[in-house]
Structures are given as structure tokens and as C-alpha cells.
Scaffold this motif. Structure first.
Motif, mmCIF file in Angstrom:
data_model
loop_
_atom_site.group_PDB
_atom_site.id
_atom_site.type_symbol
_atom_site.label_atom_id
_atom_site.label_comp_id
_atom_site.label_asym_id
_atom_site.label_seq_id
_atom_site.Cartn_x
_atom_site.Cartn_y
_atom_site.Cartn_z
ATOM 1 N N LEU A 203 -1.046 63.422 59.202
ATOM 2 C CA LEU A 203 -2.051 62.579 59.859
ATOM 3 C C LEU A 203 -1.744 61.114 59.600
ATOM 4 O O LEU A 203 -1.685 60.296 60.540
ATOM 5 N N ILE B 154 -11.077 59.480 59.383
ATOM 6 C CA ILE B 154 -10.192 60.401 58.669
ATOM 7 C C ILE B 154 -10.823 61.782 58.570
ATOM 8 O O ILE B 154 -10.165 62.813 58.767
ATOM 9 N N THR C 101 -13.240 53.958 58.879
ATOM 10 C CA THR C 101 -12.104 54.864 58.819
ATOM 11 C C THR C 101 -12.367 56.094 57.951
ATOM 12 O O THR C 101 -11.693 57.112 58.118
ATOM 13 N N ARG D 95 -0.137 58.454 62.347
ATOM 14 C CA ARG D 95 -0.946 57.244 62.562
ATOM 15 C C ARG D 95 -0.093 55.983 62.438
ATOM 16 O O ARG D 95 -0.130 55.107 63.302
ATOM 17 N N TYR E 157 -5.608 67.824 61.925
ATOM 18 C CA TYR E 157 -4.333 67.339 61.412
ATOM 19 C C TYR E 157 -4.283 67.432 59.883
ATOM 20 O O TYR E 157 -5.251 67.070 59.208
ATOM 21 N N LEU F 207 -7.745 55.373 64.419
ATOM 22 C CA LEU F 207 -7.165 54.991 63.134
ATOM 23 C C LEU F 207 -5.876 54.193 63.339
ATOM 24 O O LEU F 207 -5.614 53.213 62.617
ATOM 25 N N ALA F 208 -5.058 54.598 64.325
ATOM 26 C CA ALA F 208 -3.791 53.920 64.569
ATOM 27 C C ALA F 208 -4.003 52.520 65.134
ATOM 28 O O ALA F 208 -3.394 51.548 64.671
ATOM 29 N N ALA G 286 -10.478 63.441 61.950
ATOM 30 C CA ALA G 286 -9.093 63.766 62.279
ATOM 31 C C ALA G 286 -8.568 64.932 61.454
ATOM 32 O O ALA G 286 -7.737 65.719 61.929
ATOM 33 N N THR H 196 -8.085 64.054 67.907
ATOM 34 C CA THR H 196 -7.021 63.210 68.458
ATOM 35 C C THR H 196 -7.542 61.808 68.755
ATOM 36 O O THR H 196 -6.842 60.811 68.524
ATOM 37 N N CYS I 193 -6.226 60.433 52.369
ATOM 38 C CA CYS I 193 -6.317 61.559 53.307
ATOM 39 C C CYS I 193 -6.233 62.890 52.562
ATOM 40 O O CYS I 193 -6.982 63.829 52.858
ATOM 41 N N LEU J 181 -7.674 59.996 65.526
ATOM 42 C CA LEU J 181 -6.334 59.570 65.142
ATOM 43 C C LEU J 181 -5.928 58.311 65.903
ATOM 44 O O LEU J 181 -5.352 57.375 65.325
#
Length: 306
Positions: free
Chosen positions: A56, A44, A40, A60, A51, A234-235, A47, A228, A104, A231
């Protein structure tokens, strides 16, 4: 964390999880934490190309939280009580709001080396906060924690560390908030199973989006495709899969074992940098990774003996 009977990490039926038990699910969850959360840092970084930091993190977690909550309600899971929502809100803001939002924020200002060293202090904060509740780490766990931290420092000796002081402070604050939230929540009435994950992400997303918009952040009108996709990764993986794994380990293992991922994530991030960004690995990198893995081994073996 209390009342976490089964993790959403595997999406297995309850009977399967009961059949496998902690002996299988704890190592599986730890492996998920080591690999996914180690990646991650890279996610990050990518992303953030499009974002802003707090939005962000907010987007997420609201995307992951809404999707998981809707799925669980569709499957008939009981919604949290008012007390559980309160506890999930406090824990979610500490772990995901401060813990992830500040990471972040910091990654726009400090090098990845400083980020790795600062975040690796989290198990030490967790051991200290745990001691306030009468659960100090054992002697062997303490040795493992110190060895792991030394390993992260060695890992970054040759990295040419540089960054803003505010970024380093943000990372240390993030580590402390994550640690306190982890220790505090173990003694609270939390939502059961994967509903705990969904509730915390929903509550944290509201706080993160509020901070983002209040500080003047705006969503990009034309984000890059790779930002994107980062992101989305990450989600789905960083939030739903890995965070569920963390909650499971936190419930079924000692804090020193549950937080050992903080020492493994930096070498994973280094290896991903080599494979995906063409970065080079020097002698300090190799020595640091070896020391880190040694510290994790000490922590894990100490936990098994207990």
C-alpha cells in the motif's frame, strides 16, 4: 531540509512563492499538514481493507513520485545529482519507508488511539536528535512539546486502548526514524524544491515494494472501490501536497514548529471519525484537543519570538 527554495504544496509559479514568502507559506503549509495528514489515518484504515501495508505504501509513493518527477522534468527542472540521489534515498527510506510503512503495518494491529499517542512522540524524538547537533528546543518550545504530548494522552484516556505490543513498537520506531531523518536531512545536500519530494518518494517506494514482495504480500486482484479511492487520495494529497508542505516548513521554520502537526493530527482524526463514521466525542476527547491546540500555540508563538 537544505536547498528547498520553494514547495510544491501550492504549485505556484516561483515568482508568486517569492512574493508571498515564508510569512504566508509557513502558516499555509502548516494548515495543510494539520488537515491532510490528520485525514490520512482514516485513508490508511480504508485502503487496508484491500491492500497489504507495505505494498500500500509502496504503490502510493511510486505513483506520486513518478507523476511528480515526470511533471518536473517536463517543466525543465534539473534532475538530482548522484550525491543528492543518495541523500534523498537515505532520507526517503527513513521518513517514508520506516516512518509511513511501519504506520501502515501497525494500523493492522493496534487501535487508532495507540497510533495517535505513539506518533505524537515524534516531536520529542526530533528535539532530542536536534540537540545532538546543538539545536535544543527553547524553554517555551519544550513546554509546548510536553503540553502537546499530554494532550494526546488525555485525548485517548477514554478510548479503550488495546493492541499488540509489536504494533506499538513499530509506531515508536516509525516516529524515531521520521524524526532522525528530518533532523539529519537539514544538514545535507538535497535536491532543490519539489524535486526533493519526488526523489524521496521514488527511493522510498523501491524499498517499500521490495519489503512487501519479500514478505509475501500480494496486490489484490479485485480491490474495493473505496479502498482504491483512499489509495489515490493518499498518493495525491497525503504524499505530493502534504509532504511538499512538510519539506517547506522543515526548511523555513524551527523543528518544533515543523513537527507540531503530530499533535494536531489526532484531534483531526477524531473529528473525521465523528463526521464520517458516526463516532462519539466524550469529555476526554474535548479536553485533549483543547490541550493539544494550546501546546501548538505555545510552540508557534515561541518560534515567532525567536
Amino acid at each position: 531540509m537544505p536547498d528547498i527554495s520553494h514547495s510544491a504544496v501550492t504549485s505556484l509559479p516561483v515568482s508568486w512563492a517569492e512574493r508571498l514568502g515564508p510569512r504566508v507559506l509557513i502558516p499555509l503549509s502548516l494548515l495543510t499538514l494539520y488537515l491532510v495528514w490528520g485525514s490520512t489515518y482514516l485513508g490508511i484504515r480504508i485502503a487496508l481493507e484491500s491492500y497489504p501495508p507495505f505494498l500500500l505504501a509502496g504503490v502510493r509513493f511510486i505513483a506520486a513520485g513518478v507523476a511528480l518527477y515526470a511533471f518536473l522534468r517536463w517543466r525543465g527542472h534539473t534532475p538530482p545529482t548522484r550525491l543528492q540521489w543518495r541523500n534523498a534515498a537515505i532520507t526517503g527510506v527513513l521518513l517514508l519507508g520506516f516512518g509511513n510503512g511501519l504506520v501502515c503495518f501497525a494500523e493492522e494491529r493496534v487501535s487508532s488511539g495507540i497510533a495517535a499517542v505513539a506518533v505524537s512522540s515524534m516531536p520529542l524524538f526530533a528535539a532530542t536528535f536536534g540537540g545532538l547537533y546543538g539545536h535544543w528546543p527553547t524553554r517555551r518550545e519544550g513546554i509546548g512539546l510536553l503540553v502537546g504530548f499530554v494532550g494526546v494522552v488525555v485525548l485517548n484516556l477514554g478510548s479503550g486502548l488495546s493492541g499488540e505490543v509489536i504494533g506499538a513498537i513499530a509506531l515508536l520506531t516509525a516516529a524515531a526514524c521520521w524524526a532522525f531523518g528530518s533532523v539529519w536531512s537539514r544538514r545535507q545536500d538535497m535536491p532543490s524544491g519539489p524535486m526533493n519530494t519526488a526523489a524521496q518518494m521514488l527511493c522510498a517506494s523501491v524499498a517499500l515494494l521490495g519489503v512487501g514482495f519479500a514478505t509475501g504480500e500480494t496486490l489484490p486482484s479485485e480491490p474495493t472501490t473505496r479502498a482504491t479511492l483512499a489509495l489515490a487520495y493518499l498518493a495525491a494529497f497525503g504524499s505530493i501536497v502534504a509532504f511538499s508542505a512538510y519539506l517547506y516548513v522543515l526548511k523555513h521554520a524551527r523543528p518544533a514548529v515543523a513537527t507540531s502537526y503530530a499533535y494536531v493530527n489526532p484531534p483531526v482524526a477524531v473529528l473525521l471519525g465523528v463526521l464520517m463514521l458516526g463516532e462519539t466525542v466524550g469529555p476526554f476527547d474535548l479536553a485533549g484537543m483543547a490541550i493539544i491546540l494550546g501546546g501548538v500555540a505555545v510552540i508557534t508563538l515561541a518560534g515567532k519570538k525567536r
